[in-house]
Enzyme design. Structure first.
Site, short mmCIF file in Angstrom:
data_model
loop_
_atom_site.label_atom_id
_atom_site.label_comp_id
_atom_site.label_asym_id
_atom_site.label_seq_id
_atom_site.Cartn_x
_atom_site.Cartn_y
_atom_site.Cartn_z
N GLY A 187 0.79 -1.24 0.00
CA GLY A 187 0.00 0.00 0.00
C GLY A 187 0.81 1.28 0.00
O GLY A 187 0.31 2.34 0.39
N SER A 188 2.05 1.22 -0.49
CA SER A 188 2.82 2.48 -0.52
C SER A 188 2.22 3.47 -1.51
O SER A 188 2.29 4.68 -1.31
CB SER A 188 4.30 2.21 -0.83
OG SER A 188 4.47 1.80 -2.15
N ASN A 200 -4.70 2.15 -13.56
CA ASN A 200 -3.73 1.23 -12.94
C ASN A 200 -2.33 1.82 -13.03
O ASN A 200 -2.05 2.62 -13.91
CB ASN A 200 -3.77 -0.12 -13.69
CG ASN A 200 -2.84 -1.15 -13.09
OD1 ASN A 200 -2.72 -1.26 -11.86
ND2 ASN A 200 -2.16 -1.91 -13.94
N HIS A 247 1.71 0.45 -13.25
CA HIS A 247 2.50 -0.76 -13.48
C HIS A 247 3.97 -0.37 -13.65
O HIS A 247 4.28 0.58 -14.38
CB HIS A 247 1.99 -1.48 -14.73
CG HIS A 247 2.69 -2.78 -14.95
ND1 HIS A 247 2.44 -3.90 -14.17
CD2 HIS A 247 3.66 -3.15 -15.82
CE1 HIS A 247 3.22 -4.89 -14.58
NE2 HIS A 247 3.97 -4.46 -15.57
C1 GRF Z 1 3.56 -1.34 -7.43
O1 GRF Z 1 4.85 -1.66 -7.93
C2 GRF Z 1 2.58 -1.15 -8.56
O2 GRF Z 1 3.15 -0.56 -9.69
C3 GRF Z 1 2.18 -2.57 -8.87
O3 GRF Z 1 2.10 -3.17 -7.59
C4 GRF Z 1 2.98 -2.52 -6.67
C5 GRF Z 1 2.18 -2.09 -5.47
O4 GRF Z 1 3.00 -1.54 -4.47
N1 GRF Z 1 0.98 -2.62 -9.66
P1 GRF Z 1 2.36 -0.89 -3.16
O5 GRF Z 1 1.48 -1.96 -2.53
O6 GRF Z 1 1.58 0.31 -3.57
O7 GRF Z 1 3.52 -0.55 -2.28
#
Ligand code: GRF
Length: 186
Positions: free
Chosen positions: A13-14, A105, A107
């Site tokens: 969830g960063s 989204n 990615h």
């Molecule tokens: C991130 O690298 C995002 O791009 C991908 O999943 C990861 C989620 O990271 N889709 P976080 O949970 O938000 O830290």
């Protein structure tokens, strides 16, 4: 105009955190009304609870995709959410949700390269000089759909750990910048 959003996340969830802070600092005109997760142990739940953001947990072992999506849509309607932000949501989004409202989204690659899991690791192992981050509207295919913004970092001679850290930093900045762009356009 203030946009009421829901964030879907399955893990750390960063990105939720970055978006929440950007909301608090008034960098983006959003109100995070709901976090949806399929993982009852996800750290994002703790983060959301700390900020009193409601969490809705779904269970794909118990319910079908269409049941889950119908329930989520009920939640979105109740909370007058009109934009969904995926931030590490590890489940496929089906037609019900896709046809309900725009879904964005993030990615960690220069899409269309490296769709799917472990994108940073795969780019790194291939020796790519640059590793990208893409923010895009989704469609029915995995990690696919119109790109909103793309940026990258240069790997240089950094370790994988350092590279992952830098990509995540870029993600947090790029998700906010992309939403600023999107909210200006709608
Ligand atoms: C991130 O690298 C995002 O791009 C991908 O999943 C990861 C989620 O990271 N889709 P976080 O949970 O938000 O830290």
């Amino acid at each position: 105009m203030l946009k009421r959003v829901a964030i879907f996340a399955s893990g750390n969830g960063s990105n939720f955190e970055a978006l929440y802070q950007a909301q608090v600092n008034k960098e983006i005109d959003i109100s995070i009304e709901l976090v949806v997760t399929n993982n009852k142990d996800a750290y994002v739940i703790k983060r959301a609870q700390e900020y009193n953001v409601e969490v809705y947990i779904v269970d794909y072992k118990k319910d079908s995709e269409s049941e889950i999506e119908a329930n989520i849509i009920k939640q979105l309607k109740e909370k007058e959410v009109t934009l969904v932000l995926l931030a590490g949501y590890l489940k496929k989004i089906g037609p019900l949700l896709i046809n309900h409202c725009p879904i964005i989204n993030i990615h960690p690659s220069y899409l269309p390269k490296y769709k799917g899991l472990n994108a940073i690791e795969r780019a790194f192992m291939n020796g790519d000089e640059y590793i990208g981050v893409s923010v895009h509207y989704i469609d029915e295919q995995l990690d696919n759909g119109p790109i909103i913004m793309q940026e990258g970092i240069r790997v240089n001679n950094n370790s994988l750990e350092k590279t992952i850290e830098e990509v995540h930093k870029l993600e947090h900045h790029l998700y906010v910048a992309s939403l600023q762009k999107v909210l200006e356009e709608i």
